[in-house]
Write a protein that holds these residues in place. Structure first.
Motif, PDB file in Angstrom:
ATOM      1  N   LEU A   1      -4.153 -22.113 -28.293  1.00  0.00           N
ATOM      2  CA  LEU A   1      -5.536 -22.596 -28.361  1.00  0.00           C
ATOM      3  C   LEU A   1      -6.465 -21.545 -28.942  1.00  0.00           C
ATOM      4  N   ASP A   2      -6.206 -20.279 -28.659  1.00  0.00           N
ATOM      5  CA  ASP A   2      -7.055 -19.204 -29.207  1.00  0.00           C
ATOM      6  C   ASP A   2      -7.014 -19.194 -30.729  1.00  0.00           C
ATOM      7  N   LEU A   3      -5.829 -19.359 -31.310  1.00  0.00           N
ATOM      8  CA  LEU A   3      -5.729 -19.325 -32.771  1.00  0.00           C
ATOM      9  C   LEU A   3      -6.122 -20.680 -33.387  1.00  0.00           C
ATOM     10  N   ASN A   4      -5.478 -21.748 -32.910  1.00  0.00           N
ATOM     11  CA  ASN A   4      -5.617 -23.043 -33.585  1.00  0.00           C
ATOM     12  C   ASN A   4      -6.985 -23.687 -33.375  1.00  0.00           C
ATOM     13  N   VAL A   5      -7.634 -23.402 -32.235  1.00  0.00           N
ATOM     14  CA  VAL A   5      -8.920 -24.056 -31.958  1.00  0.00           C
ATOM     15  C   VAL A   5     -10.071 -23.040 -32.005  1.00  0.00           C
ATOM     16  N   TYR A   6     -10.029 -22.066 -31.110  1.00  0.00           N
ATOM     17  CA  TYR A   6     -11.114 -21.081 -31.032  1.00  0.00           C
ATOM     18  C   TYR A   6     -11.256 -20.342 -32.362  1.00  0.00           C
ATOM     19  N   GLY A   7     -10.155 -19.880 -32.927  1.00  0.00           N
ATOM     20  CA  GLY A   7     -10.188 -19.161 -34.200  1.00  0.00           C
ATOM     21  C   GLY A   7     -10.683 -20.047 -35.334  1.00  0.00           C
ATOM     22  N   ALA A   8     -10.221 -21.290 -35.355  1.00  0.00           N
ATOM     23  CA  ALA A   8     -10.648 -22.214 -36.418  1.00  0.00           C
ATOM     24  C   ALA A   8     -12.148 -22.481 -36.329  1.00  0.00           C
TER      25      ALA A   8
ATOM     26  N   ASN B   1      -9.382 -27.845 -43.215  1.00  0.00           N
ATOM     27  CA  ASN B   1      -8.714 -27.408 -41.995  1.00  0.00           C
ATOM     28  C   ASN B   1      -7.273 -27.916 -41.984  1.00  0.00           C
ATOM     29  N   LEU B   2      -6.344 -27.109 -41.484  1.00  0.00           N
ATOM     30  CA  LEU B   2      -4.955 -27.569 -41.341  1.00  0.00           C
ATOM     31  C   LEU B   2      -4.791 -28.207 -39.978  1.00  0.00           C
ATOM     32  N   SER B   3      -4.642 -29.526 -39.997  1.00  0.00           N
ATOM     33  CA  SER B   3      -4.290 -30.278 -38.803  1.00  0.00           C
ATOM     34  C   SER B   3      -2.774 -30.407 -38.793  1.00  0.00           C
ATOM     35  N   SER B   4      -2.264 -31.478 -38.226  1.00  0.00           N
ATOM     36  CA  SER B   4      -0.823 -31.738 -38.222  1.00  0.00           C
ATOM     37  C   SER B   4      -0.591 -33.194 -37.852  1.00  0.00           C
ATOM     38  N   ALA B   5       0.509 -33.754 -38.347  1.00  0.00           N
ATOM     39  CA  ALA B   5       0.912 -35.086 -37.891  1.00  0.00           C
ATOM     40  C   ALA B   5       1.108 -35.086 -36.375  1.00  0.00           C
ATOM     41  N   ALA B   6       1.354 -33.887 -35.816  1.00  0.00           N
ATOM     42  CA  ALA B   6       1.531 -33.763 -34.364  1.00  0.00           C
ATOM     43  C   ALA B   6       0.334 -34.318 -33.595  1.00  0.00           C
ATOM     44  N   ALA B   7      -0.871 -34.240 -34.200  1.00  0.00           N
ATOM     45  CA  ALA B   7      -2.081 -34.694 -33.499  1.00  0.00           C
ATOM     46  C   ALA B   7      -1.984 -36.153 -33.107  1.00  0.00           C
ATOM     47  N   THR B   8      -1.225 -36.951 -33.875  1.00  0.00           N
ATOM     48  CA  THR B   8      -1.085 -38.371 -33.540  1.00  0.00           C
ATOM     49  C   THR B   8       0.309 -38.720 -33.021  1.00  0.00           C
ATOM     50  N   LEU B   9       1.247 -37.745 -33.081  1.00  0.00           N
ATOM     51  CA  LEU B   9       2.603 -37.990 -32.537  1.00  0.00           C
ATOM     52  C   LEU B   9       2.729 -37.459 -31.111  1.00  0.00           C
TER      53      LEU B   9
ATOM     54  N   PHE C   1       5.985 -29.371 -28.201  1.00  0.00           N
ATOM     55  CA  PHE C   1       4.774 -28.549 -28.012  1.00  0.00           C
ATOM     56  C   PHE C   1       3.537 -29.449 -27.969  1.00  0.00           C
ATOM     57  N   VAL C   2       3.374 -30.089 -26.816  1.00  0.00           N
ATOM     58  CA  VAL C   2       2.233 -31.002 -26.625  1.00  0.00           C
ATOM     59  C   VAL C   2       0.917 -30.237 -26.789  1.00  0.00           C
ATOM     60  N   TRP C   3       0.912 -28.963 -26.368  1.00  0.00           N
ATOM     61  CA  TRP C   3      -0.298 -28.133 -26.479  1.00  0.00           C
ATOM     62  C   TRP C   3      -0.696 -27.937 -27.945  1.00  0.00           C
ATOM     63  N   TYR C   4       0.295 -27.812 -28.792  1.00  0.00           N
ATOM     64  CA  TYR C   4       0.044 -27.674 -30.225  1.00  0.00           C
ATOM     65  C   TYR C   4      -0.545 -28.972 -30.774  1.00  0.00           C
ATOM     66  N   ALA C   5       0.054 -30.108 -30.403  1.00  0.00           N
ATOM     67  CA  ALA C   5      -0.466 -31.409 -30.836  1.00  0.00           C
ATOM     68  C   ALA C   5      -1.923 -31.559 -30.411  1.00  0.00           C
ATOM     69  N   ALA C   6      -2.211 -31.157 -29.170  1.00  0.00           N
ATOM     70  CA  ALA C   6      -3.583 -31.271 -28.653  1.00  0.00           C
ATOM     71  C   ALA C   6      -4.529 -30.361 -29.428  1.00  0.00           C
ATOM     72  N   SER C   7      -4.048 -29.177 -29.797  1.00  0.00           N
ATOM     73  CA  SER C   7      -4.913 -28.256 -30.559  1.00  0.00           C
ATOM     74  C   SER C   7      -5.252 -28.854 -31.918  1.00  0.00           C
ATOM     75  N   LYS C   8      -4.314 -29.586 -32.510  1.00  0.00           N
ATOM     76  CA  LYS C   8      -4.579 -30.176 -33.824  1.00  0.00           C
ATOM     77  C   LYS C   8      -5.478 -31.412 -33.710  1.00  0.00           C
ATOM     78  N   ALA C   9      -5.423 -32.116 -32.572  1.00  0.00           N
ATOM     79  CA  ALA C   9      -6.373 -33.206 -32.341  1.00  0.00           C
ATOM     80  C   ALA C   9      -7.788 -32.630 -32.250  1.00  0.00           C
ATOM     81  N   ALA C  10      -7.905 -31.440 -31.679  1.00  0.00           N
ATOM     82  CA  ALA C  10      -9.214 -30.773 -31.631  1.00  0.00           C
ATOM     83  C   ALA C  10      -9.680 -30.435 -33.044  1.00  0.00           C
ATOM     84  N   VAL C  11      -8.765 -30.014 -33.885  1.00  0.00           N
ATOM     85  CA  VAL C  11      -9.104 -29.716 -35.290  1.00  0.00           C
ATOM     86  C   VAL C  11      -9.611 -30.984 -35.992  1.00  0.00           C
ATOM     87  N   ASP C  12      -8.984 -32.123 -35.707  1.00  0.00           N
ATOM     88  CA  ASP C  12      -9.436 -33.377 -36.316  1.00  0.00           C
ATOM     89  C   ASP C  12     -10.874 -33.701 -35.895  1.00  0.00           C
ATOM     90  N   ALA C  13     -11.174 -33.529 -34.608  1.00  0.00           N
ATOM     91  CA  ALA C  13     -12.526 -33.820 -34.123  1.00  0.00           C
ATOM     92  C   ALA C  13     -13.534 -32.846 -34.722  1.00  0.00           C
TER      93      ALA C  13
END
Ligand code: NAP
Length: 251
Positions: free
Chosen positions: A112-119, A143-151, A157-169
């Motif tokens: 979360l520190d890198l993928n969300v806070y850092g972004a 921004n680099l999201s991921s298909a993980a955000a919707t899968l 790595f559910v935490w990673y998917a959640a971090s990318k959903a934050a990137v989408d928002a």
């Protein structure tokens, strides 16, 4: 804006999708800041490739999960390259793969520190330079999201998917917030891309195992993702903002 006036930062530009983005952007005339964390050899190789082809690039070390280092990275670009016009918020990690019932807090925190806070903090620093409200020339952020955000990435790595959903928002909100200030903000959501990230997650063979389940029946190269990123950065995408563009072979 002529391409040679475009000053682009790619976070995590030393390897994978970030490195392919740096090389393609330089070929299109952008001046490129190649951010890296630890792999100075990889960052130097990207810069050397760009310079060999007559482009302009600078390797800038910095952990973009940390505010003080992010501020230093942007200040270095101000001093050495000029006022930023474009950002690719690319640096990202999954943490070691596993289930939620086994995850440790350090893994959650680092992702979360890198993928969300850092972004977010890189976006903040970029808007302060690009926005016409702040005296900038306008530009674009991808921004680099991921298909993980919707899968959801169950069992991996559910935490990673959640971090990318934050990137989408964040992409949607910032796109609307900065639209009147000359900044378009979009995201790219890759699927299975052939980079180090899978082995680093502790799942060797992941690509070969999952590729047959992709409708296009293969993983993609980082260069294929870079093409989409460069499209969204460019004036060819002048009416595209707030979009999350999936580059996932139908997955
Ligand atoms: P990668 O090949 O593992 O490369 C990671 C890059 O990020 C490296 O340049 C690394 O720098 C840098 N980095 C790591 N931690 C950093 C930090 N704290 N500060 C600054 N830079 C840091 O990654 P990738 O597969 O190209 O992924 C790039 C982005 O695409 C990520 O956001 C990822 O989530 C997303 N994505 C990838 C895939 C895929 O299948 N590969 C799919 C969907 C989304 P060093 O070289 O110095 O270590």
């Amino acid at each position: 804006m002529p391409a040679s006036d475009r000053i682009l930062l790619v976070t995590g530009g030393s390897r994978g999708i970030g490195a392919a983005t740096c090389r393609l952007a330089a070929r299109q005339g952008y001046v490129v800041a190649v951010n890296y964390h630890r792999n100075i050899a990889a960052a130097s190789a990207v810069v050397a490739d760009i310079q060999r082809e007559g482009g302009r690039a600078l390797a800038v070390q910095g952990d973009v999960a940390r505010e003080d280092e992010i501020v230093r990275v942007f200040a270095t670009i101000d001093e050495q390259l000029g006022r930023l016009t474009h950002l690719v918020n690319n640096a990202g990690i999954t943490g070691l793969a596993g289930r939620i019932d086994g995850v440790d807090s350090a893994t959650l925190r680092s992702v979360l520190d890198l993928n969300v806070y850092g972004a977010f903090l890189c976006a903040r620093e970029a808007v302060r330079r690009i926005s016409t409200k702040h005296g900038g020339r306008g530009g674009a952020i991808v921004n680099l999201s991921s298909a993980a955000a919707t899968l959801g990435s169950p069992g991996e790595f559910v935490w990673y998917a959640a971090s990318k959903a934050a990137v989408d928002a964040m992409t949607l909100g910032l796109a609307r917030e900065a639209a009147a200030e000359g900044i378009r903000v979009n995201a790219v959501a890759p699927g299975l891309i052939d980079t180090d990230i899978h082995d680093d997650a502790g799942i060797p063979g992941r690509l070969a195992r999952l590729a047959p389940s992709v409708p296009l029946a293969r993983a993609a190269t980082p260069e294929e993702v870079a093409e989409t990123i460069l499209f969204l950065l460019s004036e060819a995408a002048s009416y595209v903002t707030g979009a999350v563009l999936r580059v996932a072979g139908g997955r």
